[in-house]
Design a protein around this motif. Structure first.
Motif, PDB file in Angstrom:
ATOM      1  N   GLU A 239     -14.289 -19.893   4.494  1.00 20.18           N
ATOM      2  CA  GLU A 239     -13.305 -19.035   5.150  1.00 20.18           C
ATOM      3  C   GLU A 239     -11.991 -19.799   5.267  1.00 20.18           C
ATOM      4  O   GLU A 239     -11.949 -20.909   5.782  1.00 20.18           O
ATOM      5  N   LYS A 240     -10.935 -19.181   4.793  1.00 20.72           N
ATOM      6  CA  LYS A 240      -9.628 -19.834   4.763  1.00 20.72           C
ATOM      7  C   LYS A 240      -8.938 -19.738   6.121  1.00 20.72           C
ATOM      8  O   LYS A 240      -8.952 -18.686   6.757  1.00 20.72           O
ATOM      9  N   THR A 241      -8.338 -20.821   6.548  1.00 19.41           N
ATOM     10  CA  THR A 241      -7.545 -20.787   7.779  1.00 19.41           C
ATOM     11  C   THR A 241      -6.085 -20.479   7.485  1.00 19.41           C
ATOM     12  O   THR A 241      -5.337 -20.091   8.378  1.00 19.41           O
ATOM     13  N   ALA A 242      -5.681 -20.657   6.229  1.00 24.28           N
ATOM     14  CA  ALA A 242      -4.306 -20.334   5.838  1.00 24.28           C
ATOM     15  C   ALA A 242      -4.129 -18.816   5.732  1.00 24.28           C
ATOM     16  O   ALA A 242      -5.097 -18.060   5.657  1.00 24.28           O
ATOM     17  N   ILE A 243      -2.888 -18.386   5.746  1.00 25.59           N
ATOM     18  CA  ILE A 243      -2.550 -16.977   5.518  1.00 25.59           C
ATOM     19  C   ILE A 243      -2.253 -16.809   4.035  1.00 25.59           C
ATOM     20  O   ILE A 243      -1.396 -17.495   3.481  1.00 25.59           O
ATOM     21  N   ALA A 244      -2.993 -15.929   3.381  1.00 30.38           N
ATOM     22  CA  ALA A 244      -2.720 -15.663   1.965  1.00 30.38           C
ATOM     23  C   ALA A 244      -1.350 -15.001   1.833  1.00 30.38           C
ATOM     24  O   ALA A 244      -1.059 -14.029   2.528  1.00 30.38           O
ATOM     25  N   LEU A 245      -0.518 -15.532   0.967  1.00 32.80           N
ATOM     26  CA  LEU A 245       0.849 -15.024   0.787  1.00 32.80           C
ATOM     27  C   LEU A 245       1.025 -14.546  -0.651  1.00 32.80           C
ATOM     28  O   LEU A 245       0.861 -15.321  -1.598  1.00 32.80           O
ATOM     29  N   VAL A 246       1.346 -13.274  -0.794  1.00 28.42           N
ATOM     30  CA  VAL A 246       1.586 -12.687  -2.120  1.00 28.42           C
ATOM     31  C   VAL A 246       3.022 -12.172  -2.141  1.00 28.42           C
ATOM     32  O   VAL A 246       3.380 -11.285  -1.357  1.00 28.42           O
ATOM     33  N   VAL A 247       3.842 -12.732  -3.012  1.00 29.34           N
ATOM     34  CA  VAL A 247       5.275 -12.430  -3.031  1.00 29.34           C
ATOM     35  C   VAL A 247       5.629 -11.618  -4.278  1.00 29.34           C
ATOM     36  O   VAL A 247       5.203 -11.949  -5.389  1.00 29.34           O
ATOM     37  N   ASN A 248       6.412 -10.579  -4.072  1.00 34.70           N
ATOM     38  CA  ASN A 248       6.896  -9.766  -5.190  1.00 34.70           C
ATOM     39  C   ASN A 248       8.088 -10.483  -5.834  1.00 34.70           C
ATOM     40  O   ASN A 248       9.251 -10.184  -5.556  1.00 34.70           O
ATOM     41  N   GLU A 249       7.760 -11.416  -6.723  1.00 37.81           N
ATOM     42  CA  GLU A 249       8.801 -12.255  -7.328  1.00 37.81           C
ATOM     43  C   GLU A 249       9.779 -11.446  -8.172  1.00 37.81           C
ATOM     44  O   GLU A 249      10.931 -11.831  -8.330  1.00 37.81           O
ATOM     45  N   GLY A 250       9.341 -10.336  -8.706  1.00 36.71           N
ATOM     46  CA  GLY A 250      10.208  -9.552  -9.579  1.00 36.71           C
ATOM     47  C   GLY A 250      11.068  -8.536  -8.855  1.00 36.71           C
ATOM     48  O   GLY A 250      11.681  -7.675  -9.495  1.00 36.71           O
ATOM     49  N   GLU A 274      12.118 -19.347   5.615  1.00 37.86           N
ATOM     50  CA  GLU A 274      11.721 -19.678   6.990  1.00 37.86           C
ATOM     51  C   GLU A 274      10.206 -19.808   7.144  1.00 37.86           C
ATOM     52  O   GLU A 274       9.728 -20.739   7.782  1.00 37.86           O
ATOM     53  N   ILE A 275       9.454 -18.885   6.579  1.00 37.53           N
ATOM     54  CA  ILE A 275       8.000 -18.961   6.781  1.00 37.53           C
ATOM     55  C   ILE A 275       7.405 -20.154   6.040  1.00 37.53           C
ATOM     56  O   ILE A 275       6.348 -20.673   6.439  1.00 37.53           O
ATOM     57  N   SER A 276       8.058 -20.610   4.974  1.00 37.81           N
ATOM     58  CA  SER A 276       7.549 -21.767   4.239  1.00 37.81           C
ATOM     59  C   SER A 276       7.586 -23.032   5.090  1.00 37.81           C
ATOM     60  O   SER A 276       6.822 -23.974   4.839  1.00 37.81           O
ATOM     61  N   ARG A 277       8.440 -23.047   6.087  1.00 40.41           N
ATOM     62  CA  ARG A 277       8.550 -24.219   6.971  1.00 40.41           C
ATOM     63  C   ARG A 277       7.309 -24.398   7.849  1.00 40.41           C
ATOM     64  O   ARG A 277       7.065 -25.469   8.365  1.00 40.41           O
ATOM     65  N   THR A 278       6.536 -23.346   8.022  1.00 36.80           N
ATOM     66  CA  THR A 278       5.411 -23.395   8.962  1.00 36.80           C
ATOM     67  C   THR A 278       4.184 -24.114   8.415  1.00 36.80           C
ATOM     68  O   THR A 278       3.363 -24.610   9.176  1.00 36.80           O
ATOM     69  N   GLY A 279       4.022 -24.139   7.099  1.00 38.17           N
ATOM     70  CA  GLY A 279       2.813 -24.709   6.506  1.00 38.17           C
ATOM     71  C   GLY A 279       1.576 -23.848   6.718  1.00 38.17           C
ATOM     72  O   GLY A 279       0.453 -24.303   6.493  1.00 38.17           O
ATOM     73  N   LEU A 280       1.778 -22.590   7.108  1.00 34.08           N
ATOM     74  CA  LEU A 280       0.645 -21.712   7.422  1.00 34.08           C
ATOM     75  C   LEU A 280       0.147 -20.924   6.221  1.00 34.08           C
ATOM     76  O   LEU A 280      -0.914 -20.313   6.282  1.00 34.08           O
ATOM     77  N   PHE A 281       0.907 -20.939   5.130  1.00 35.23           N
ATOM     78  CA  PHE A 281       0.652 -19.992   4.047  1.00 35.23           C
ATOM     79  C   PHE A 281       0.100 -20.669   2.796  1.00 35.23           C
ATOM     80  O   PHE A 281       0.366 -21.840   2.526  1.00 35.23           O
ATOM     81  N   GLU A 282      -0.649 -19.892   2.031  1.00 30.54           N
ATOM     82  CA  GLU A 282      -1.178 -20.331   0.745  1.00 30.54           C
ATOM     83  C   GLU A 282      -0.843 -19.257  -0.278  1.00 30.54           C
ATOM     84  O   GLU A 282      -1.260 -18.097  -0.136  1.00 30.54           O
ATOM     85  N   ARG A 283      -0.074 -19.621  -1.297  1.00 39.28           N
ATOM     86  CA  ARG A 283       0.394 -18.630  -2.275  1.00 39.28           C
ATOM     87  C   ARG A 283      -0.742 -18.143  -3.162  1.00 39.28           C
ATOM     88  O   ARG A 283      -1.606 -18.920  -3.603  1.00 39.28           O
ATOM     89  N   PHE A 565       4.713 -14.749  12.617  1.00 39.45           N
ATOM     90  CA  PHE A 565       3.519 -15.338  12.002  1.00 39.45           C
ATOM     91  C   PHE A 565       3.008 -16.541  12.779  1.00 39.45           C
ATOM     92  O   PHE A 565       1.792 -16.785  12.809  1.00 39.45           O
ATOM     93  N   GLU A 566       3.896 -17.279  13.401  1.00 40.20           N
ATOM     94  CA  GLU A 566       3.430 -18.385  14.253  1.00 40.20           C
ATOM     95  C   GLU A 566       2.611 -17.848  15.422  1.00 40.20           C
ATOM     96  O   GLU A 566       1.562 -18.406  15.771  1.00 40.20           O
TER      97      GLU A 566
END
Length: 578
Positions: A239-250, A274-283, A565-566
């Motif tokens: 079970e992942k503790t990170a938040i899955a992050l899916v970005v619409n790059e296009g 800003e959210i990248s500063r938290t270290g909470l996310f996994e792309r 998100f924090e």
């Protein structure tokens, strides 16, 4: 490739399909299993009162729904233990570490529940087993559990036959879940009584239950010494503790530079920075959404129209609707700029060559983020534009073309009950329209009162659903000068309604246009308020998907998203620690 997901009930098509496959595996892998035990599986999943335990089924399946293996766990909350009732790979699917992954997930779930131990039965591995092949299989199974430091409880009558001549004999196994906690006598006796009276009700006579319970006398219980040279398992956390992050790059291909058009490409980089500063996310990379899913939430004629019109427009041209046919929609004009009024709700949302492509990419991200909730993540975030919650079954508007939030909810609805909470400043009219007659998807929206706020003609409290969906749509319109206190009181009310619905998944349509000085809103939420909102939502003990909707004040957009998100993540950590 396969994933492991939890099944709590048999209410959805996908869950029923998985349960049917599990029953077939039981029949093939456990030929002595009683027919009534297989048939009761769907019942015990949704009737914990009757069986005196809560059942959770873990299935290892692929994206096509083919079950590779399963594990059935019983949570006996009254004595605070878990019991592994069955675990098996499908026939000819015993490779690839499915058994290890399933057992580790059961251990993780048990540890998360903070139980006093995980218990199960394991076939005896001694010379009382006459058949050499059976004995070898039993020894291999015991060796497997020894890798996790799990051993039989000694000096008791648990492994005696129920009837003379019975050959299916089992040890009681105790897994301390890496705590090193000894098994004290009162707990051991309570566990044995619960197993024999609940799992074997009507099979083991009452007198024998008492005899077996009383045979446990060691305090603490003595566990059998290791017998096999078993290398300790390299246990992985699934079970992942990170938040899955899916970005619409296009997304940037959709850039309307017309004066006053607020839905600009800069919105996403501001949030991402800003959210990248938290270290909470996994792309996570987005996956392509099947066209069939879009046709479940949008009119196929509408989809074809958008595709064809956008494809034929010049790269540098945007067209806006100016004429709306009302009830005469099907009297078609040959003029494309006239036709678009048949499929639009306002005059401020243009079509251009890339609108279809960007909106499709947003749907891909939202559905991928939904899939992550079935693949070990507890939280996921689709950072997308253009937004989607104003897109109705057959109309676009409010900067929205395809309803990404609805697509994600529709996808998850195959796996259980869904609640959608829209916290954008503007009413989620599209999501309401798509699910208005559905009882399996609860839609709740907190928004500016339609007497003054877009989209003006939907979002009243009296709109509660239609037909089978009556009572499953909740609108909470708020005044133009809504205070932070009133807003958060209303959010608590919305979450209470969601809790009574008892969904399996929660989808949040995250609008950040409730912020102070947002050009499209009139409320005054600041960073600390978004943090509090995240905390309130995160306290819901549900897998949560967040889909980005509005938010147009770029000076504070990223900060407010980060604070939300924090708060969300901290609430989850607090729950896990308590």
């Amino acid at each position: 490739m396969f994933r492991i997901r939890k099944i709590y009930d048999d209410t959805s098509v996908a869950n029923r399909h998985a349960i049917t496959q599990v029953q077939a595996i039981i029949q093939q892998q456990f030929p002595t299993a009683r027919r009534e035990d297989m048939e009761k599986l769907p019942l015990q999943l949704h009737d914990p009162v009757k069986y005196k335990y809560r059942s959770v089924l873990f299935v290892a399946d692929d994206t096509a729904g083919n079950v590779k293996g399963f594990a059935l766990m019983l949570h006996m909350a009254d004595i605070n233990v878990t019991y592994l009732e069955l675990i098996s790979a499908a026939p000819r699917k015993n490779g690839g570490g499915i058994g290890s992954l399933l057992y580790e997930r059961i251990r993780e779930e048990s540890a998360k529940l903070k139980v006093n131990g995980l218990f199960f039965e394991c076939s005896i591995d001694e010379d009382r087993v006459a058949d050499p092949a059976t004995l070898k299989n039993n020894q291999l199974r015991m060796k497997f559990y020894e890798r996790y430091g799990v051993y039989p409880v000694c000096n008791n009558a648990y492994d005696t036959p129920v009837k003379p001549g019975d050959k299916d004999l089992y040890y009681l196994m105790y897994d301390a879940l890496d705590t090193g906690a000894p098994l004290r006598l009162p707990l051991a006796q309570a566990v044995v009584r619960a197993i024999l009276e609940r799992k074997y009700h009507g099979i083991v006579p009452k007198e024998q239950v008492e005899e077996v319970v009383e045979s446990f006398r060691d305090d603490p219980a003595i566990l059998r010494a290791p017998r096999y040279k078993a290398k300790p398992a390299a246990v992985h956390k699934h079970e992942k503790t990170a938040i899955a992050l899916v970005v619409n790059e296009g997304h940037a291909i959709h850039h309307v530079s017309d004066k006053g058009y607020l839905e600009s490409p800069i919105r996403l980089p501001q949030i991402l920075k800003e959210i990248s500063r938290t270290g909470l996310f996994e792309r996570v990379e987005p996956r392509k959404t099947p066209a069939a899913l879009l046709r479940r939430i949008h009119d196929p004629e509408y989809l074809s129209f958008l595709h064809d019109v956008c494809k034929q427009l010049p790269v540098d041209k945007s067209i806006y609707p100016s004429v709306f046919p009302g009830r005469n929609r099907y009297r078609k004009s040959t003029d494309v700029e006239v036709q678009i009024g048949c499929f639009c709700t306002d005059t401020t949302t243009p079509l251009n060559r890339n609108a279809y492509l960007a909106a499709s990419g947003a749907v891909d991200c939202a559905v991928t983020a939904a899939e992550m909730l079935l693949e070990d993540y507890d939280l996921s975030y689709a950072l997308v534009r253009p937004p989607g919650h104003h897109a109705e079954w057959s109309k676009f508007g409010g900067f929205c073309y395809f309803n990404s939030t609805a697509a994600a909810a529709e996808y998850l609805s195959d796996y259980g009950r869904i609640a959608v909470l829209d916290i954008d400043f503007h009413h989620g009219n599209g999501t309401q329209d798509i699910f208005y007659e559905r009882p399996d998807i609860l839609t709740v929206s907190i928004h500016g009162d339609p007497s003054y706020a877009y989209p003006f003609f939907t979002g009243n409290a009296a709109e509660t659903g239609k037909g089978e969906g009556k009572g499953f749509n909740m609108n909470l319109p708020l005044p133009e000068d809504c205070s932070v206190e009133l807003y958060q009181k209303t959010l608590a009310k919305a979450l209470k309604r969601i809790a009574t619905f008892k969904p399996d998944y929660l989808v949040i349509a995250l609008g950040l246009d409730t912020a102070k000085r947002d050009p499209t809103g009139s409320w005054n939420l600041v960073a600390k308020d978004f943090h509090r909102n995240g905390t309130l939502i995160g306290a819901m003990e549900l897998p949560i998907l967040i889909v980005q909707e509005g938010g147009y004040r770029t000076q504070t957009l990223g900060t407010n998203a980060r604070c939300f998100f924090e708060g969300l993540h901290q609430a989850r950590k607090k729950d896990a620690a308590s």
